[in-house]
Write a protein that holds these residues in place. Sequence first.
Motif, mmCIF file in Angstrom:
data_model
loop_
_atom_site.group_PDB
_atom_site.id
_atom_site.type_symbol
_atom_site.label_atom_id
_atom_site.label_comp_id
_atom_site.label_asym_id
_atom_site.label_seq_id
_atom_site.Cartn_x
_atom_site.Cartn_y
_atom_site.Cartn_z
ATOM 1 N N THR A 114 0.872 -1.169 -0.107
ATOM 2 C CA THR A 114 0.154 0.026 -0.096
ATOM 3 C C THR A 114 0.886 1.373 -0.294
ATOM 4 O O THR A 114 1.552 1.431 0.946
ATOM 5 N N PRO A 115 0.782 1.987 -1.041
ATOM 6 C CA PRO A 115 1.695 3.314 -0.945
ATOM 7 C C PRO A 115 1.291 4.159 -0.269
ATOM 8 O O PRO A 115 0.117 4.332 0.358
ATOM 9 N N ASP A 116 2.247 4.972 0.359
ATOM 10 C CA ASP A 116 1.964 6.139 1.303
ATOM 11 C C ASP A 116 2.305 7.326 0.674
ATOM 12 O O ASP A 116 2.832 7.569 -0.728
ATOM 13 N N VAL A 117 1.920 8.663 1.278
ATOM 14 C CA VAL A 117 2.368 9.783 0.602
ATOM 15 C C VAL A 117 3.831 9.983 0.681
ATOM 16 O O VAL A 117 4.355 10.621 -0.506
ATOM 17 N N LYS A 118 4.539 9.696 1.440
ATOM 18 C CA LYS A 118 6.214 9.935 1.395
ATOM 19 C C LYS A 118 6.563 9.263 0.079
ATOM 20 O O LYS A 118 7.364 9.771 -0.523
ATOM 21 N N GLU A 119 6.139 7.772 -0.275
ATOM 22 C CA GLU A 119 6.505 7.391 -1.551
ATOM 23 C C GLU A 119 6.093 8.012 -2.665
ATOM 24 O O GLU A 119 6.693 8.196 -3.777
ATOM 25 N N ALA A 120 5.032 8.554 -2.513
ATOM 26 C CA ALA A 120 4.217 9.154 -3.924
ATOM 27 C C ALA A 120 5.089 10.732 -4.047
ATOM 28 O O ALA A 120 5.231 10.851 -4.833
ATOM 29 N N LYS A 121 5.357 11.358 -2.807
ATOM 30 C CA LYS A 121 6.158 12.537 -3.057
ATOM 31 C C LYS A 121 7.390 12.289 -3.780
ATOM 32 O O LYS A 121 8.004 13.146 -4.695
ATOM 33 N N GLU A 122 8.161 11.034 -3.290
ATOM 34 C CA GLU A 122 9.467 10.628 -3.885
ATOM 35 C C GLU A 122 9.230 10.453 -5.571
ATOM 36 O O GLU A 122 9.984 10.639 -6.262
ATOM 37 N N ARG A 123 7.949 9.607 -5.829
ATOM 38 C CA ARG A 123 7.932 9.296 -7.402
ATOM 39 C C ARG A 123 7.594 10.708 -7.931
ATOM 40 O O ARG A 123 8.146 10.800 -8.994
ATOM 41 N N LEU A 124 6.836 11.773 -7.614
ATOM 42 C CA LEU A 124 6.784 12.618 -8.083
ATOM 43 C C LEU A 124 8.253 13.620 -8.653
ATOM 44 O O LEU A 124 8.458 14.095 -9.342
ATOM 45 N N GLU A 125 9.135 13.537 -7.395
ATOM 46 C CA GLU A 125 10.464 14.179 -7.449
ATOM 47 C C GLU A 125 11.282 13.430 -8.401
ATOM 48 O O GLU A 125 11.918 14.114 -9.147
ATOM 49 N N HIS A 126 10.921 11.994 -8.383
ATOM 50 C CA HIS A 126 11.948 11.329 -9.365
ATOM 51 C C HIS A 126 11.531 11.964 -10.620
ATOM 52 O O HIS A 126 12.181 11.894 -11.689
ATOM 53 N N LEU A 127 10.254 11.948 -11.070
ATOM 54 C CA LEU A 127 9.798 12.347 -12.291
ATOM 55 C C LEU A 127 10.036 13.624 -12.723
ATOM 56 O O LEU A 127 10.544 14.092 -13.761
ATOM 57 N N ARG A 128 10.121 14.535 -11.851
ATOM 58 C CA ARG A 128 10.656 15.958 -12.112
ATOM 59 C C ARG A 128 12.199 15.786 -12.343
ATOM 60 O O ARG A 128 12.469 16.581 -13.406
ATOM 61 N N ILE A 129 13.043 15.007 -11.873
ATOM 62 C CA ILE A 129 14.249 15.170 -12.174
ATOM 63 C C ILE A 129 14.773 14.139 -13.327
ATOM 64 O O ILE A 129 15.366 14.549 -14.322
ATOM 65 N N HIS A 130 14.166 13.157 -13.544
ATOM 66 C CA HIS A 130 14.426 12.162 -14.395
ATOM 67 C C HIS A 130 13.436 12.091 -15.658
ATOM 68 O O HIS A 130 13.833 11.243 -16.739
ATOM 69 N N GLY A 131 12.269 12.637 -15.555
ATOM 70 C CA GLY A 131 11.206 12.486 -16.622
ATOM 71 C C GLY A 131 10.774 11.038 -16.566
ATOM 72 O O GLY A 131 10.784 10.550 -15.548
ATOM 73 N N GLU A 132 9.906 10.689 -17.480
ATOM 74 C CA GLU A 132 9.064 9.296 -17.444
ATOM 75 C C GLU A 132 10.270 8.146 -17.410
ATOM 76 O O GLU A 132 11.028 8.170 -18.440
ATOM 77 N N THR A 133 10.151 7.259 -16.538
ATOM 78 C CA THR A 133 11.027 6.064 -16.397
ATOM 79 C C THR A 133 9.922 4.933 -15.867
ATOM 80 O O THR A 133 8.936 5.279 -15.246
ATOM 81 N N PRO A 134 10.304 3.889 -15.754
ATOM 82 C CA PRO A 134 9.438 2.758 -15.156
ATOM 83 C C PRO A 134 9.016 3.080 -13.782
ATOM 84 O O PRO A 134 8.138 2.559 -13.133
ATOM 85 N N TYR A 135 10.035 3.877 -13.041
ATOM 86 C CA TYR A 135 9.887 4.349 -11.693
ATOM 87 C C TYR A 135 8.858 4.960 -11.355
ATOM 88 O O TYR A 135 8.382 5.391 -10.332
ATOM 89 N N ALA A 136 8.726 6.002 -12.215
ATOM 90 C CA ALA A 136 7.483 7.028 -12.154
ATOM 91 C C ALA A 136 7.186 7.628 -13.444
ATOM 92 O O ALA A 136 8.069 7.838 -14.314
ATOM 93 N N PHE A 137 6.015 7.525 -14.001
ATOM 94 C CA PHE A 137 5.569 7.879 -15.299
ATOM 95 C C PHE A 137 4.378 8.684 -15.427
ATOM 96 O O PHE A 137 3.603 8.842 -14.504
ATOM 97 N N THR A 138 3.894 9.050 -16.649
ATOM 98 C CA THR A 138 2.548 9.706 -16.787
ATOM 99 C C THR A 138 1.826 8.956 -17.984
ATOM 100 O O THR A 138 2.519 7.931 -18.711
ATOM 101 N N PHE A 139 0.615 9.437 -18.222
ATOM 102 C CA PHE A 139 -0.176 8.711 -19.540
ATOM 103 C C PHE A 139 0.546 9.416 -20.820
ATOM 104 O O PHE A 139 0.562 8.607 -21.616
ATOM 105 N N LYS A 140 1.504 10.134 -20.692
ATOM 106 C CA LYS A 140 2.253 10.588 -21.826
ATOM 107 C C LYS A 140 3.316 9.699 -22.447
ATOM 108 O O LYS A 140 3.579 9.345 -23.476
ATOM 109 N N LYS A 141 4.075 8.930 -21.293
ATOM 110 C CA LYS A 141 4.763 7.767 -21.877
ATOM 111 C C LYS A 141 4.775 6.864 -20.711
ATOM 112 O O LYS A 141 5.071 6.760 -19.588
ATOM 113 N N THR A 142 3.670 5.635 -21.034
ATOM 114 C CA THR A 142 3.893 4.660 -20.137
ATOM 115 C C THR A 142 4.542 3.555 -20.286
ATOM 116 O O THR A 142 5.377 3.263 -21.123
#
Length: 160
Positions: A114-142
């Motif tokens: 079960t994810p928590d908000v700390k994990e979710a914030k880490e995913r958002l930060e990873h997306l901000r730094i690295h763009g879409e990867t399997p670790y964190a992505f958006t509908f633009k690149k799944t």
Amino acid sequence: MYWLAQVNIGRMLAPLSDPVMAGFVAKLDEINTLADNSEGFIWRLQTPEGNATSLRHFEDELILVNLSVWTDLATYANFVYKSQHRQLIQQRRQWFQKFEGPYTAIWWIPREHTPDVKEAKERLEHLRIHGETPYAFTFKKTFPAPAESDNISSPLIVKG
């Protein structure tokens, strides 16, 4: 086997008690019930009141967090874009400011997690730094759900 986790955040134009937010507040129960009853829905972050609007996980008190888990990308996409939820997205500028940087992220999680908000914030930060990867992505690149032997828990191991 994996499920899909998603987070989206938004900075409100005003506190929830302000009349400018009344339209959003009026739709909360309806949209949450729609999600709860949608095909593929597993779980969502909520308080005993049935939503997460009273939870504050950022220094900025106007930021709301939505965190949920779905069986797969298709069912989550159907909820987001092919249900009444779509109208809420189209009206978001009535209630939320334009957000600088990523405000939504999707990632695969083991079914027992079960994810928590700390994990979710880490995913958002990873997306901000690295763009879409399997670790964190958006509908633009799944990315597809990983193979059972893949390690998706660490941003240092990015397979793709």
